[in-house]
Structure formats: C-alpha cells, structure tokens
Design a protein around this motif. Structure first.
Motif, PDB file in Angstrom:
ATOM      1  N   ASP A   1       0.705  -0.996   0.120  1.00  0.00           N
ATOM      2  CA  ASP A   1      -0.008  -0.071  -0.025  1.00  0.00           C
ATOM      3  C   ASP A   1       0.843   1.266   0.109  1.00  0.00           C
ATOM      4  OD1 ASP A   1      -2.604  -1.028   0.153  1.00  0.00           O
ATOM      5  OD2 ASP A   1      -2.464  -1.486   2.267  1.00  0.00           O
ATOM      6  N   GLU A   2       0.265   2.478   0.179  1.00  0.00           N
ATOM      7  CA  GLU A   2       0.867   3.436   0.042  1.00  0.00           C
ATOM      8  C   GLU A   2       1.933   3.654   1.336  1.00  0.00           C
ATOM      9  OE1 GLU A   2      -1.653   7.359  -1.604  1.00  0.00           O
ATOM     10  OE2 GLU A   2      -1.306   7.229   0.410  1.00  0.00           O
ATOM     11  N   SER A   3       3.181   4.102   1.118  1.00  0.00           N
ATOM     12  CA  SER A   3       4.111   4.475   2.231  1.00  0.00           C
ATOM     13  C   SER A   3       4.071   5.885   2.635  1.00  0.00           C
ATOM     14  CB  SER A   3       5.360   3.786   1.811  1.00  0.00           C
ATOM     15  OG  SER A   3       6.330   4.474   2.472  1.00  0.00           O
ATOM     16  N   PRO A   4       3.690   6.197   3.911  1.00  0.00           N
ATOM     17  CA  PRO A   4       3.611   7.453   4.495  1.00  0.00           C
ATOM     18  C   PRO A   4       5.005   8.202   4.104  1.00  0.00           C
ATOM     19  CG  PRO A   4       2.941   5.965   5.919  1.00  0.00           C
ATOM     20  CD  PRO A   4       3.216   5.173   4.938  1.00  0.00           C
ATOM     21  N   GLU A   5       5.993   7.393   4.380  1.00  0.00           N
ATOM     22  CA  GLU A   5       7.476   8.159   4.201  1.00  0.00           C
ATOM     23  C   GLU A   5       7.809   8.558   2.958  1.00  0.00           C
ATOM     24  OE1 GLU A   5       6.854   5.515   6.263  1.00  0.00           O
ATOM     25  OE2 GLU A   5       8.121   5.579   8.092  1.00  0.00           O
ATOM     26  N   LEU A   6       7.268   7.577   2.159  1.00  0.00           N
ATOM     27  CA  LEU A   6       7.627   7.763   0.610  1.00  0.00           C
ATOM     28  C   LEU A   6       6.797   8.858   0.051  1.00  0.00           C
ATOM     29  CD1 LEU A   6       9.057   7.042  -2.136  1.00  0.00           C
ATOM     30  CD2 LEU A   6       7.212   5.321  -2.602  1.00  0.00           C
ATOM     31  N   LYS A   7       5.524   8.908   0.660  1.00  0.00           N
ATOM     32  CA  LYS A   7       4.731   9.901   0.090  1.00  0.00           C
ATOM     33  C   LYS A   7       5.246  11.213   0.657  1.00  0.00           C
ATOM     34  CE  LYS A   7      -0.275  10.867  -0.321  1.00  0.00           C
ATOM     35  NZ  LYS A   7      -1.498  10.629   0.286  1.00  0.00           N
ATOM     36  N   ALA A   8       5.811  11.396   1.906  1.00  0.00           N
ATOM     37  CA  ALA A   8       6.308  12.508   2.338  1.00  0.00           C
ATOM     38  C   ALA A   8       7.418  13.137   1.594  1.00  0.00           C
ATOM     39  CB  ALA A   8       6.777  12.419   3.584  1.00  0.00           C
ATOM     40  N   TYR A   9       8.271  12.146   1.220  1.00  0.00           N
ATOM     41  CA  TYR A   9       9.643  12.555   0.666  1.00  0.00           C
ATOM     42  C   TYR A   9       8.888  12.956  -0.852  1.00  0.00           C
ATOM     43  CZ  TYR A   9      13.337  11.049  -2.671  1.00  0.00           C
ATOM     44  OH  TYR A   9      14.230  11.268  -3.564  1.00  0.00           O
ATOM     45  N   ARG A  10       8.132  12.271  -1.540  1.00  0.00           N
ATOM     46  CA  ARG A  10       7.908  12.659  -3.109  1.00  0.00           C
ATOM     47  C   ARG A  10       7.277  14.121  -2.859  1.00  0.00           C
ATOM     48  NH1 ARG A  10       8.029   8.907  -6.864  1.00  0.00           N
ATOM     49  NH2 ARG A  10       7.530  10.658  -8.291  1.00  0.00           N
ATOM     50  N   GLN A  11       6.395  14.359  -1.682  1.00  0.00           N
ATOM     51  CA  GLN A  11       5.659  15.682  -1.881  1.00  0.00           C
ATOM     52  C   GLN A  11       6.650  16.832  -1.304  1.00  0.00           C
ATOM     53  OE1 GLN A  11       2.265  14.573   0.367  1.00  0.00           O
ATOM     54  NE2 GLN A  11       1.061  13.935  -1.006  1.00  0.00           N
ATOM     55  N   GLY A  12       7.564  16.241  -0.806  1.00  0.00           N
ATOM     56  CA  GLY A  12       8.760  17.190  -0.493  1.00  0.00           C
ATOM     57  C   GLY A  12       9.860  17.560  -1.622  1.00  0.00           C
ATOM     58  N   GLY A  13       9.164  17.056  -2.718  1.00  0.00           N
ATOM     59  CA  GLY A  13      10.014  17.456  -4.061  1.00  0.00           C
ATOM     60  C   GLY A  13      11.132  16.258  -4.156  1.00  0.00           C
ATOM     61  N   GLY A  14      11.186  15.213  -3.337  1.00  0.00           N
ATOM     62  CA  GLY A  14      12.184  14.160  -3.698  1.00  0.00           C
ATOM     63  C   GLY A  14      11.734  13.637  -5.279  1.00  0.00           C
ATOM     64  N   ARG A  15      12.910  13.238  -6.095  1.00  0.00           N
ATOM     65  CA  ARG A  15      12.557  12.490  -7.369  1.00  0.00           C
ATOM     66  C   ARG A  15      12.333  10.816  -7.144  1.00  0.00           C
ATOM     67  NH1 ARG A  15      17.737  10.019  -9.553  1.00  0.00           N
ATOM     68  NH2 ARG A  15      16.390   9.395 -11.405  1.00  0.00           N
ATOM     69  N   GLU A  16      11.725  10.187  -8.191  1.00  0.00           N
ATOM     70  CA  GLU A  16      11.494   8.939  -8.152  1.00  0.00           C
ATOM     71  C   GLU A  16      12.697   7.990  -7.579  1.00  0.00           C
ATOM     72  OE1 GLU A  16       9.150   7.061 -11.089  1.00  0.00           O
ATOM     73  OE2 GLU A  16       9.521   4.994 -10.125  1.00  0.00           O
ATOM     74  N   LEU A  17      12.654   7.200  -6.751  1.00  0.00           N
ATOM     75  CA  LEU A  17      13.781   6.755  -6.442  1.00  0.00           C
ATOM     76  C   LEU A  17      14.209   5.654  -7.191  1.00  0.00           C
ATOM     77  CD1 LEU A  17      12.723   6.234  -2.549  1.00  0.00           C
ATOM     78  CD2 LEU A  17      14.760   7.606  -3.170  1.00  0.00           C
ATOM     79  N   ALA A  18      15.616   5.270  -7.474  1.00  0.00           N
ATOM     80  CA  ALA A  18      16.155   4.329  -8.091  1.00  0.00           C
ATOM     81  C   ALA A  18      15.627   3.124  -7.819  1.00  0.00           C
ATOM     82  CB  ALA A  18      17.528   4.610  -8.133  1.00  0.00           C
ATOM     83  N   VAL A  19      15.518   2.327  -8.720  1.00  0.00           N
ATOM     84  CA  VAL A  19      15.204   0.832  -8.386  1.00  0.00           C
ATOM     85  C   VAL A  19      16.382   0.174  -7.604  1.00  0.00           C
ATOM     86  CG1 VAL A  19      14.827  -1.532  -9.610  1.00  0.00           C
ATOM     87  CG2 VAL A  19      13.836   0.217 -10.633  1.00  0.00           C
ATOM     88  N   LEU A  20      16.062  -0.272  -6.386  1.00  0.00           N
ATOM     89  CA  LEU A  20      16.933  -0.705  -5.700  1.00  0.00           C
ATOM     90  C   LEU A  20      17.111  -2.292  -5.541  1.00  0.00           C
ATOM     91  CD1 LEU A  20      18.759   0.508  -2.934  1.00  0.00           C
ATOM     92  CD2 LEU A  20      17.080  -0.226  -1.574  1.00  0.00           C
ATOM     93  N   ARG A  21      18.417  -2.637  -5.374  1.00  0.00           N
ATOM     94  CA  ARG A  21      18.635  -4.014  -5.345  1.00  0.00           C
ATOM     95  C   ARG A  21      19.795  -4.272  -4.343  1.00  0.00           C
ATOM     96  NH1 ARG A  21      17.632  -3.462 -10.808  1.00  0.00           N
ATOM     97  NH2 ARG A  21      15.981  -4.921 -11.797  1.00  0.00           N
ATOM     98  N   GLU A  22      19.426  -5.390  -3.244  1.00  0.00           N
ATOM     99  CA  GLU A  22      20.309  -5.932  -2.447  1.00  0.00           C
ATOM    100  C   GLU A  22      20.490  -6.979  -2.749  1.00  0.00           C
ATOM    101  OE1 GLU A  22      19.715  -4.582   1.616  1.00  0.00           O
ATOM    102  OE2 GLU A  22      21.633  -5.439   2.163  1.00  0.00           O
TER     103      GLU A  22
END
Ligand SMILES: Cc1cc2nc3c(=O)[nH]c(=O)nc-3n(C[C@H](O)[C@H](O)[C@H](O)COP(=O)(O)OP(=O)(O)OC[C@H]3O[C@@H](n4cnc5c(N)ncnc54)[C@H](O)[C@@H]3O)c2cc1C
Length: 820
Positions: free
Chosen positions: A238-259
C-alpha cells in the motif's frame, strides 16, 4: 486470416511481438503472429517491469542495452506511451566479493558502452535517502554500490502494445485466440501450422516465442526445448507515508534498489512499493506443460518463502514497516539451466527459430527481437550470439535435469557470480569412463555441456574444494604444479568431451573444403586446424580435420559445441548423398599425453615408431596402444608440448588409462586439469573457441592468417575476408603481459586502453602463466596498437594496469618442444 506468410511467430508476449516488430523493421512485412488467447496473457502481463542493464554476459549485456535504448524511442515512433520511468538502478554491495563482481562487470560494461558508476555509501544515501547504510549486528554496512543512471522500469503491457502498433503499421498481422496445435513440414519444405479454431497457416520460417509453453510448442516439432518455468513472486505494498512525504517534499522517484546480498529488488509503485525476492525453494512448474486450467492465472502467494527477504528489506528501508501488503503476485517465469534465453535456430529442423526461455524477458525483448530478426533475414546475427544460442545445450537437458538446474539458477540470481563458480545440482550428468579413476586421483570437478571435467587435482591431504574468487584462489599453487608437470615431465588430460564427427564418401573433401577457410588435408595422415566462418567472415567454429583414410575424415571441435557444430554440419550437407556424416562424440574418448617425457611413455605401449621422422608434428596415425586398437593418434595438443591426443574407441578407456600410468610412473606422470590447461594455452597464445574465437572477429583479426587460404577456391566467408583485406583489418590479436598483478590476474572481458586512455580493444581471456611466471591476457587491439612492444593498459577489477604486447606464443615461440 492469411493462409501463407513468410514468417509466422507463435506467441503474443512481449518477446513474440518484438520479434514481429523487428522483422518488419528489416523490411519483411509478410509476417504474422498467432496468440492462443490475448496479447500479454502469458508472463508478460504480471511482470514487475524492471529493466536492469546489469548483466555479466557480453552478449546479453548488448541485448539489454539495445532494449533500453529502443524503449526510449518507441513512444515517439508509435504514439503509444510505455511508462518508462528512467529512475536509475542501484545495486548495493555489503562485501568485498560483491564489489569485485561489480568491478568485473565494469569491464564488460565498458566494452559494450553501458553507462554506469561505482559510488560510495555517502552517494548511496544521497540518491536514496530512505535507506539505512547499516553497520550493526543486524544489518551489514553498505560498502559501495553500482549505479546505472539510465535504466528503470516500464509497463510491460504498454510496451507490448507499442511494439504491436509498430509492427501492424508496417503490415504485420496479429491473430489472437488462435492457438497452434499442430505443425508439419510441407513437400516444399515450408511449415504448415494447424490452429485450434480451424484453418492452417503455412510459413517459410517459424518462430516459437511461447514463454511458459516452450516445452509444449517444442514437442509439436519433436524438440525438447530446455526451458521450464520457475515460480517468481513479488509483493505489492500500500501507500507508504514516508515515501509520500519524501515525494511531496520534492524528492525525485527513487532508483530501483537491489540488495543482492540479501536477494531482493525494490521499486516505487503508486506511492507504495513493489518488493521482489529471489528466494530459496521456489519450485519449477509445468515440467510436463502448462495445464489447460492455468490460462491467465497466478499461483497463490507463499509468504513463508518471502519472510526472510521482507525482513532484510525492512531493515534496510524502514519505511516498509509502515505500509500494508496489498497483493502478492506469484507467476511462472521461464528459465533455462544457465539463466540466459534461447535465441536463434532450433537444431535438426530448418527455418525454425526459438525466442524462448526469457527470465528477464521485458528487458531482453527488444534486443532478442532485433537480433533474431537479423538472423532470419540476413542468415546471421549481427553480434556474437553464442551465449544465447539454443544449441549451447544438448540432449542431456532432460526434464529432471531442467527442473533441478532451473531451480538452482533461480535461487542464485543474486548470489555473487564468480568466474570459477561450479554449481552442484543435477550432477554428475555425463561422465567420461575414467571418471572414478580421476576422482581417486583427487579430481575437483567442474561441469561443461553436461560433462564432468576435472578442473584440478587436489594432492593427498588437500581439501577437494574450490574457494571461488575473482582473484587467485586456493587451488592456485596446485594448478601451478600441474602446469609445471606438463612443461617438465609428462601429464595426461582427459578431453573425452571433445565433439567428434566422421565425414566419409567421395564428396567429403570438397564439401569440407567449402566449409572452412584452411585447406583440408588431401594426404592420409595429415591434419589441419580449420575455421568455419560466417558470411560476414567471423569465426563460427574451429575444427581439427584429420584425414584418417581415403574418403574418411575425422573432425574434432570444442566439447561445448556439440549440438551447435553438429547442427551446422548436418544442415550444410549436400543433398546428392556424396557425403556421409556421423556424430561420434560418444563413441570415442580422448587422452592428451604431453610433456617432454610423453614419447618415452607412449613408446612403451605401441609398436608404432614415434620419432620425428616416422611421426612428425601435425600428423596423425591409426595405432594400437596397450590393448586399445584403432586409436587415432594426433600429434597436436592445446598445451604447446611434445605430445599426442589419443582418440580411442571408448571401450578401451580404462585399459589405456591404466597402461599410461603404469608406463609413466618412472617418468613422474600425473593428471592435469582444465585450469592448468588454461594457463598452458595462454602461454602459447592458443585461442579458445567461444571466448577468443567468435563471430565478432575474422580469422585475420584473430591473426590466424596462416590458416586461411584465400586462393584455394570458394569457401563460406571468403568474400567478406576479401573486403576486409581491401579495407584494412581493423583489429589484431594480441598477447599481453600484465604488470603489477598481485592476485588479480585478467580472466577475459577486460577493456584495453592506449596510452592516452582511449579504449582500443578487449581481452577475451587471461590467466597466470605458471611456467613463464607472468600474468597474461589475450584479446584484440586496434591493428596499429598490436605490434610487440606496444605499451597498453588493461582494466582489471577497477584498476588500470600496465600491459605490454608480447610476440605471439611467449613460451617456446619457435615451437621447439612441440617439434622435439
Ligand atoms: C512475477 C514476475 C515478475 C517479473 N518481473 C520482470 C521484470 O521486472 N523484468 C523483466 O525483464 N522480466 C520480468 N519477468 C519475466 C517476464 O515476465 C518474462 O520474461 C516475459 O514476460 C517473457 O515474455 P515472453 O513473450 O517470452 O512470454 P509470455 O509473455 O509468457 O508470452 C508467451 C505467449 O505465447 C502464447 N502461446 C503459448 N503457446 C502458444 C501456442 N501454441 N499458440 C499460440 N500462442 C501460444 C501464450 O499464450 C503467451 O501469451 C517477471 C516474471 C514474473 C513471473
């Protein structure tokens, strides 16, 4: 529905539609595709849409690069958006071996022009602020990362629709709800495909792109296609509050992450996440075919398998803890035993092509369609496709083998891919008769083309185990001892897996002569190293051709090329019956007996005189050796020593092996493994088919001029060679001494640079030369930089090292030992 087309593609996933699209791009517009239900109904509709440029394979890397470039242009060309989010792609490293893997990859990426950066933990955090760098007992610290700024993710169904639009606007036809249920050859050599809804379509060429149905589709033609799907699942959050806040704060879409060290990928999806692990225990499915009920379905999610990866990802990205799981998508993903797809001709049947076994099919589809279309239309692909050629597998890939191997490949997608890695499952599959004898002598086994091959021999008291590495490993010293044994006394290598064909009949000589660039021997007892070329003049195969008797040739080639070479030879046979051809790979074994004492050892077992007058270098005789009769003794070898290859009827293997060791005991005879052979052949600048000799390079570029007879008459590839000679040969083969190596010898796929730092070629193999005590590489450099003495640089595991071009064959350049 049309009843006749030039090419019929079966399967309407992204791969089939891309093939159709690319055929039209090549100007073949009388083409059609049939799909049993609807386009994208197979694996394509539920794929996560990631487009990783990362791939350790030189070939697959090029296919992925082409795809990513194509997908960026497609919307403008077709007017269909494909939702390509160019987010970049970040692969974390938490251990030194992983960083070595990335540095090794950089060599490949550089040679094919994929943009990437190696970045620091600080840069990782800047790119991905929601991630923890770690360093506690619970979470390993990030020590660096590989960053691809230009890939990301795409909408697979939209991509397929864009390709469809492009194909249809050029005239291609697509018929949905049209299942192929029968295939037969027509009298004129075309393929008639029977469809479930009635009606046939006849085609000159047939392409199978059936994804999870590859086994069923293959069976329609009598082919056992080596692809069986494995379950793969991802979680949609579902929606992630932290991600939403980060994106609404002007953060660009995060890179695809692989560990990869904890085996998962993570990407944004509608302010939430998609998390996909490569878990242990994922089962192969549909080994006997996809059941009728499956259709567009999914499997139930298996959360237990996912839990360890979810926990690891949540530690790394704590924001995952605060969002619920919306869905688990668990679908079949086509797999092959080595994880690379099957792109190219099917074996044994003419004008049938496979584009199957795609486990990264969204990423690969563009490149796979591009090269397959090239192959169909031009008769040859435009790049070296050996790594994905369907004929790299043989008949040994039965159902049980595929199930085990594909499951193993799946669970290792994210493990470190060491260059000396040997995976254990489904082994032993094929063994030489002396397997147990070699085991008793300490063999540490590897596997190629299903065959067990001794990589090295652990002396008594030494553990029989590889510690895989990108650097010198635990076996270094023992391999060195084997190489020195061969140089100083006498060693035996079991090369039973060689591919062997018998060519007979009145047309044998002229037929072979038209296939290869060298002159085929016309005197009994002579042999010639010969290369079959592509129409473009590239090297497709390497054969040692020996004239055993009048109208009787013995043709030996690489063990891993059995199906590849056999298919080529059989398909090239003249129709007039003047040539007989038999694949006798499994009826003859091969022992290499070489080293300064080899003559003394062999002389004890045979009455055939072995002196230089009676049995000179580069000749062959049929001899008796111990109790073995009808032994083809070839005075050649791949290690550059006095010696013979003994090609014996396989039933004599035990007896001859024991006799060799009995006769050799006074001379210190011993076994030599594949890794020592690698060191020995590097010292002699001997090129290996598949790595050093590929369709990417002509024999002139490979500096094999002495094996090309331009004046002998027509042979395949001659016109291309003529053109190259007229235009100038762009690259030349080089042997390099690499300076300043402590433990990171070159291994192949390293870029070469001139003194100004410009990339001017690539190493195709490398190893430590134990007799010369030098780190060596062989490969290709621009012609003007290939003269001995030229100073170049080579990049090994991220470090540039000085490399000097050596004269060819740095060990025994005059071949005195071979002739001795
Ligand atoms: C959960 C999951 C996530 C994935 N994520 C990614 C990803 O992020 N990136 C990536 O690159 N790959 C991903 N993949 C893999 C990707 O989905 C496949 O590699 C790709 O879809 C394969 O495409 P295809 O065209 O070969 O096969 P398919 O899409 O399966 O298409 C084959 C088609 O052939 C049709 N067909 C079969 N037999 C016949 C017949 N006899 N007559 C007519 N039609 C026939 C089928 O109906 C089907 O539509 C993922 C896979 C899964 C399962």
């Amino acid at each position: 529905m049309k009843t006749h087309v030039r090419v019929l593609v079966i399967g309407g996933g992204v791969v089939g539609v891309s093939t159709l699209y690319h055929l039209t791009k090549k100007g073949w517009t009388d083409v059609a595709l049939i799909e049993r239900t609807e386009l994208t109904a197979g694996s394509t509709w539920h794929a996560a849409g990631l487009l990783p440029l990362f791939n350790m394979s030189y070939t697959v890397g090029q296919l992925h690069k082409y795809s990513v470039d194509l997908y960026k242009r497609l919307p403008a060309e077709t007017g269909q958006d494909v939702s390509f989010h160019v987010t970049g792609n970040l692969r974390l490293a938490t251990c030194r071996e992983r960083m070595d893997e990335y540095y090794k990859y950089c060599g490949t990426a550089n040679t094919i022009g994929v943009p990437f950066e190696i970045i620091t933990p600080k840069q990782v955090k800047e790119l991905w602020p929601l991630l923890e760098l770690g360093g506690s007992a619970q979470m390993a610290p990030i020590i660096g990362a590989l960053y691809h700024p230009q890939d990301g993710h795409i909408a697979p169904a939209d991509l397929t629709m864009a390709l469809r639009k492009g194909a249809r606007s050029a005239g291609a036809e697509i018929y949905e709800h049209t299942e192929a249920v029968g295939i037969e050859r027509t009298g004129s050599g075309e393929w008639r495909v029977r469809t479930a809804k009635g009606g046939d379509i006849t085609a000159e060429h047939l392409v199978l792109a059936t994804g999870n149905y590859a086994r069923q589709a293959g069976r329609l033609l009598g082919l056992s296609v080596p692809a069986i799907p494995v379950e793969h699942q991802y979680i949609v959050y579902d929606e992630s509050p932290e991600l939403k806040a980060y994106r609404q704060g002007g953060g660009r879409e995060l890179a695809v992450l692989r560990e990869p060290d904890t085996s998962y990928y993570l990407r944004e999806e509608r302010m939430g996440w998609i998390l996909g692990p490569y878990e242990k225990g994922a089962p192969a499915r549909f080994a006997d075919g996809v059941p009728e009920w499956f259709g567009r379905s999914l499997f139930p999610g298996d959360l237990d398998r996912l839990v360890p990866h979810v926990e690891a990802a949540t530690r790394r990205v704590p924001a995952l803890e605060h969002c619920g799981i919306k869905d688990i998508v668990n679908g079949p993903i086509p797999y092959t035993p080595d994880g690379s797809p099957l792109i190219g001709p099917a074996w044994g049947v003419a004008n049938v092509w496979l584009n199957e076994g795609h486990s990264f099919g969204i990423t690969a589809a563009g490149g796979a369609g591009w090269q397959l279309a090239e192959w169909i239309v031009e008769g040859e692909p435009g790049i070296d496709m050996l790594a994905v050629d369907p004929r790299r597998f043989g008949a040994y890939t039965g159902k049980r083998y595929l199930v085990k191997k594909n499951e193993e490949t799946y669970r290792n997608v994210y493990t470190v891919h060491f260059p000396d890695e040997e995976r254990p499952d489904a082994r032993p599959a094929k063994t030489s008769p002396v397997y147990d004898r070699l085991s008793a002598r300490g063999a540490v086994w590897g596997q190629r083309y299903g065959w067990e091959r001794a990589n090295w021999f652990a002396p008594p008291g030494v553990e029989r185990r590889d510690e895989w590495s990108f650097r010198r490993a635990n076996y270094f010293e023992h391999v060195g001892n084997e190489a020195r044994l061969m140089r100083e006394r006498v060693g035996v290598i079991d090369l039973t897996p060689f591919t062997k064909h018998e060519v007979t009949g009145p047309g044998a000589e002229s037929w072979l002569d038209g296939l290869v660039a060298n002159k085929v021997p016309s005197k009994v007892g002579r042999l010639a190293l010969s290369h079959a070329l592509t129409q473009r003049g590239g090297i497709r195969s390497e054969f040692t051709i020996t004239k055993i008797a009048e109208q009787h040739y013995y043709v030996v080639s690489a063990g891993a090329a059995e199906r590849y070479d056999s298919d080529y030879l059989f398909k090239s046979l003249p129709a007039d019956g003047s040539v007989g051809l038999r694949n006798i790979t499994n009826t003859r074994g091969c022992f290499v007996v070489a080293g300064p004492k080899s003559r003394e050892v062999l002389a004890q077992l045979t009455d055939t005189p072995l002196d230089n007058t009676a049995f000179p270098w580069l000749t062959a005789q049929v001899i008796e050796a111990a109790h073995a009769v009808d032994v083809y003794a070839l005075r050649v070898n791949f290690v550059g020593a006095l010696g013979w290859e003994l090609h014996l009827p396989i039933e004599y293997a035990h007896g001859l092996f024991d006799a060799l060791f009995e006769a050799g005991s006074a001379h210190g005879i011993g076994m030599v493994g594949m890794r020592a052979m690698e060191s020995l052949r590097m010292e002699k600048s001997y090129r290996m088919w598949g790595s050093d000799l590929t369709p990417d390079y002509t024999p002139f570029e490979a500096s094999l001029d002495r094996f090309v007879r331009m004046k002998k008459g027509p042979f395949i590839g001659r016109e291309a060679l003529e053109r190259q000679l007229a235009a100038g040969v762009p690259n030349r083969f080089v042997t390099l001494e690499v300076h300043g190596v402590t433990d990171d010898d070159p291994l192949g796929n390293e870029p070469l640079f001139d003194q100004a730092g410009r990339m001017i070629g690539r190493a195709t193999s490398g190893y430590y030369g134990h007799a010369l005590q030098k780190s060596l590489a062989i490969g290709y450099a621009r012609s003007e930089l290939a003269t001995p003495g030229t100073e170049l640089a080579i990049e090994i595991l991220g470090q540039r090292k000085r490399a000097t071009v050596l004269p060819e064959s740095p060990y025994d350049p005059e071949n005195l030992q071979l002739r001795s």
